[in-house]
Enzyme design. Structure first.
Site, PDB file in Angstrom:
ATOM      1  CG  HIS A  39     -13.558   3.064   7.157  1.00 12.21           C
ATOM      2  ND1 HIS A  39     -13.552   2.680   5.829  1.00 12.21           N
ATOM      3  CD2 HIS A  39     -12.923   4.265   7.203  1.00 12.21           C
ATOM      4  CE1 HIS A  39     -12.956   3.611   5.102  1.00 12.21           C
ATOM      5  NE2 HIS A  39     -12.552   4.571   5.916  1.00 12.21           N
TER       6      HIS A  39
ATOM      7  CG  ASN B  81      -7.238  -1.657   3.963  1.00 15.21           C
ATOM      8  OD1 ASN B  81      -7.712  -2.634   3.381  1.00 15.21           O
ATOM      9  ND2 ASN B  81      -7.402  -1.455   5.251  1.00 15.21           N
ATOM     10  CB  THR B  82      -3.487   2.341  -0.476  1.00  9.77           C
ATOM     11  OG1 THR B  82      -2.661   2.342   0.688  1.00  9.77           O
ATOM     12  CG2 THR B  82      -3.234   3.615  -1.276  1.00  9.77           C
TER      13      THR B  82
ATOM     14  CB  SER C  12      -5.620   7.004   7.047  1.00  2.96           C
ATOM     15  OG  SER C  12      -6.460   7.208   5.937  1.00  2.96           O
ATOM     16  CG  LEU C  13      -4.671   7.951   1.950  1.00  2.21           C
ATOM     17  CD1 LEU C  13      -5.331   8.536   0.711  1.00  2.21           C
ATOM     18  CD2 LEU C  13      -4.094   6.582   1.632  1.00  2.21           C
TER      19      LEU C  13
ATOM     20  NE  ARG D 193     -14.435   9.175   8.226  1.00  2.28           N
ATOM     21  CZ  ARG D 193     -13.486   8.693   7.447  1.00  2.28           C
ATOM     22  NH1 ARG D 193     -12.710   7.713   7.899  1.00  2.28           N
ATOM     23  NH2 ARG D 193     -13.296   9.168   6.231  1.00  2.28           N
TER      24      ARG D 193
ATOM     25  CG  HIS E  54     -16.935   5.503   6.374  1.00  2.00           C
ATOM     26  ND1 HIS E  54     -18.080   6.103   5.908  1.00  2.00           N
ATOM     27  CD2 HIS E  54     -15.902   6.257   5.927  1.00  2.00           C
ATOM     28  CE1 HIS E  54     -17.748   7.181   5.200  1.00  2.00           C
ATOM     29  NE2 HIS E  54     -16.438   7.292   5.213  1.00  2.00           N
TER      30      HIS E  54
ATOM     31  NE  ARG F 275      -8.718   6.929   9.468  1.00  5.30           N
ATOM     32  CZ  ARG F 275      -9.252   7.278   8.294  1.00  5.30           C
ATOM     33  NH1 ARG F 275      -8.871   8.385   7.691  1.00  5.30           N
ATOM     34  NH2 ARG F 275     -10.179   6.531   7.740  1.00  5.30           N
TER      35      ARG F 275
ATOM     36  CD  GLU G 139     -12.990  13.681   3.383  1.00  9.62           C
ATOM     37  OE1 GLU G 139     -12.930  13.212   2.241  1.00  9.62           O
ATOM     38  OE2 GLU G 139     -12.373  13.203   4.350  1.00  9.62           O
TER      39      GLU G 139
ATOM     40  N   GLY H  98       0.834  -1.199   0.000  1.00  6.73           N
ATOM     41  CA  GLY H  98       0.000   0.000   0.000  1.00  6.73           C
ATOM     42  C   GLY H  98       0.868   1.247   0.000  1.00  6.73           C
TER      43      GLY H  98
ATOM     44  CG  ASP I 295      -2.567 -11.243   7.836  1.00  5.18           C
ATOM     45  OD1 ASP I 295      -3.261 -12.103   8.404  1.00  5.18           O
ATOM     46  OD2 ASP I 295      -2.785 -10.850   6.679  1.00  5.18           O
TER      47      ASP I 295
ATOM     48  CE1 TYR J 249     -11.741  -2.348  -3.198  1.00  2.71           C
ATOM     49  CE2 TYR J 249      -9.577  -2.871  -2.325  1.00  2.71           C
ATOM     50  CZ  TYR J 249     -10.651  -3.187  -3.128  1.00  2.71           C
ATOM     51  OH  TYR J 249     -10.627  -4.343  -3.880  1.00  2.71           O
TER      52      TYR J 249
ATOM     53  CD  GLN K  29     -15.562   5.664  -2.092  1.00  3.34           C
ATOM     54  OE1 GLN K  29     -16.247   6.570  -1.629  1.00  3.34           O
ATOM     55  NE2 GLN K  29     -16.087   4.560  -2.568  1.00  3.34           N
TER      56      GLN K  29
END
Length: 537
Positions: free
Chosen positions: A352, A43-44, A392-393, A291, A244, A387, A116, A12, A223, A46, A48
């Site tokens: 999420h 996960n990256t 996150s990114l 959130r 989410h 968060r 957001e 990712g 994992d 997905y 959006q």
């Protein structure tokens, strides 16, 4: 057996950013990136909404972004880490733009900054509604240009190799636990192999598959967290699982399709089945509250009305702008018979993001020597109890960069010598194991775990629910460990083990936290405690 200078587990944004940086800094050294499916299945991919960063300095500031992050984190953020991420973030965004990532712009050529929930200013850079996929594309393109990076697909990491595998006693109190590499299951040959590494970065992603309903892909099975816990490394704050608020409601479909928070940022309104806009009853920020608040509000409305979802109303929004900004969402809804300009979108919360994980310091170091962690599997202290959207990114890029800087310093000071370990590290011992006779023993246990986590350890918790969850998880653990001892290793069995461990850590953290804070809401302890900070396991 393979030997490498740098080993990266996960492909990712965190793993690829780190791999690129160490490959450029050490063109003569070998970098191996391993992933358990295809390189872009992360996960990256997905993600959006976008990536948050202070870009418009006339209207925004570091102080505002820091404050928004601290408010969302509900008192548990590491303020030093928040400042590091917010202030270093824009440089990391510039780097990925240089790598070729394209973010949406206005007609005047300026970046179109989105809004957001929880943010006080427009600061979200995005590529329509597939930002993560675009960033992943740009990074993979760069990786392919470096000959010293080897990308290995279909390779499942089974265990981190430490002194334990050399016959030494390793406990939580051992101060010098050291990572020498990993055992991996080669899914093409079906053999377990050794990869010996000077330095390892864990960027293995999240654990959403612990729940029945999640936005995470099938590979998000925790994992990395499970492996570090088994290796006696430190894990913290696993009780803070972010749901989410707005996943598309499709009964029986997994993973759930995400309706990005940016839709509400552009004016989408949450409504009940009767058309009532209900968020103003829960928070003055209404649909743009953080959130945790929005997810609990939706959960409350669903219980109050006896429905399995609420609605997101976009009918009043500009059709042309909606289709331009959210083409993926528009087409997905259309494919199941929903015209978002005429009908409301059915939505419900879904697991999420994990705000806790492998405990790291400000340089992404874990409690295990020569092992770093970055991305969702890590607990850096940025998110605290909840968060902030699109952080996150940003966090992944900042901490993979910091891991790279620290690794460079380590290699400058002392070249780590693993040559003597080649003889000492034993091959994987599968003696006495047989092929699994009934796969249902694995698949049914997974369903049971997901049911337990969803019913007892979801958005709203109680002491009794947590106690029941722990008893049932203990039984699943006992049954699965017996299966692991007697049958040959398979990806399905390894993932089940990981998810059971993750489930245990979430429940144990929730039991320790005798309060309600951020994403952890326990009706038996509705007040916040001034005594409890981070839960380290």
């Amino acid at each position: 057996m393979q030997q490498t200078d740098f080993l990266v587990i996960g492909s990712g944004i965190a793993g690829l950013t780190y791999a690129l940086k160490v490959a450029k800094a050490f063109p003569e050294k070998k970098v191996i990136v391993i992933t358990k499916t295809q390189a872009d299945e992360t996960n990256t991919k997905y993600a959006q909404g976008g990536v948050a960063g202070v870009w418009d300095e006339e209207n925004d500031s570091y102080e505002k972004h820091i404050e928004d992050t601290l408010i969302a984190g509900d008192g548990l953020c590491n303020e030093n880490v928040v400042e590091i991420v917010v202030k270093e973030g824009p440089e990391r965004i510039k780097e990925i733009i240089e790598y070729g990532a394209q973010f949406d712009k206005t007609e005047s050529g300026e970046y179109a900054l989105g809004m957001e929930g929880g943010h006080s200013e427009h600061r979200i850079l995005h590529h329509k509604d597939v930002t993560g996929k675009e960033m992943e594309r740009a990074l993979l393109l760069q990786v392919k240009q470096h000959k010293n990076i080897e990308l290995i697909n279909h390779c499942f990491v089974v265990d981190i190799i430490t002194q334990h595998h050399l016959g030494y006693l390793v406990t939580k109190s051992t101060t010098d636990i050291t990572c020498y590499g990993v055992y991996v299951l080669n899914l093409r040959s079906n053999n377990i192999e050794k990869i010996i590494a000077n330095i390892t970065l864990l960027a293995s992603g999240g654990c959403g598959q612990a729940y029945r309903t999640t936005t995470n892909p099938k590979i998000a099975t925790g994992d990395g967290v499970a492996m570090v816990y088994r290796a006696k490394g430190k894990i913290e704050n696993m009780e803070f699982i972010q749901f989410h608020p707005t996943a598309l409601y499709e009964p029986g479909v997994s993973p759930s399709f995400l309706i990005t928070e940016a839709v509400r940022g552009d004016g989408g309104i949450l409504r009940t089945k009767d058309g009532e806009a209900f968020m103003e009853r829960y928070d003055i920020r209404r649909d743009l509250a953080p959130r945790d608040i929005v997810a609990r509000a939706i959960d409350s409305e669903m219980k109050r009305t006896g429905t399995e979802h609420v609605y997101l109303d976009c009918r009043h929004m500009d059709e042309k702008k909606f289709i331009h900004h959210f083409p993926n969402i528009y087409e997905k809804c259309k494919s199941i018979g929903i015209d978002v300009m005429k009908q409301m979108i059915p939505v419900a919360p879904a697991a999420h993001y994990s705000c806790g994980g492998i405990k790291t310091d400000e340089w992404a170091r874990t409690s295990i020597l020569n092992l770093y962690a970055a991305g969702e599997c890590a607990s850096t202290g940025l998110h605290g109890a909840n968060r902030l959207a699109s952080n996150s990114l940003l966090e992944a890029m900042v901490f993979s960069h910091r891991a790279y800087l620290d690794a460079v310093e380590i290699l400058k000071q002392k070249e780590i010598d693993n040559a003597s370990l080649q003889i000492n590290i034993p091959d994987w011992n599968a003696s006495g194991t047989t092929d699994p006779k009934e796969m249902i023993l694995i698949t049914q246990s997974l369903k049971e775990l997901q049911q337990i986590m969803s019913d007892y350890v979801g958005i709203v918790r109680t002491d009794v629910r947590l106690e029941r969850a722990m008893k049932r998880i203990d039984l699943l653990h006992e049954e699965t460990e017996q299966l692991y001892e007697n049958t040959k290793v398979s990806p399905q069995l390894c993932e089940l083990r990981s998810l059971i461990t993750v489930g245990y850590l979430i429940v144990k953290g929730a039991q320790f936290r005798k309060e309600s804070r951020g994403l952890h809401f326990n009706t038996d302890h509705p007040q916040k405690s001034v005594l409890l900070q981070n839960v380290v396991l």
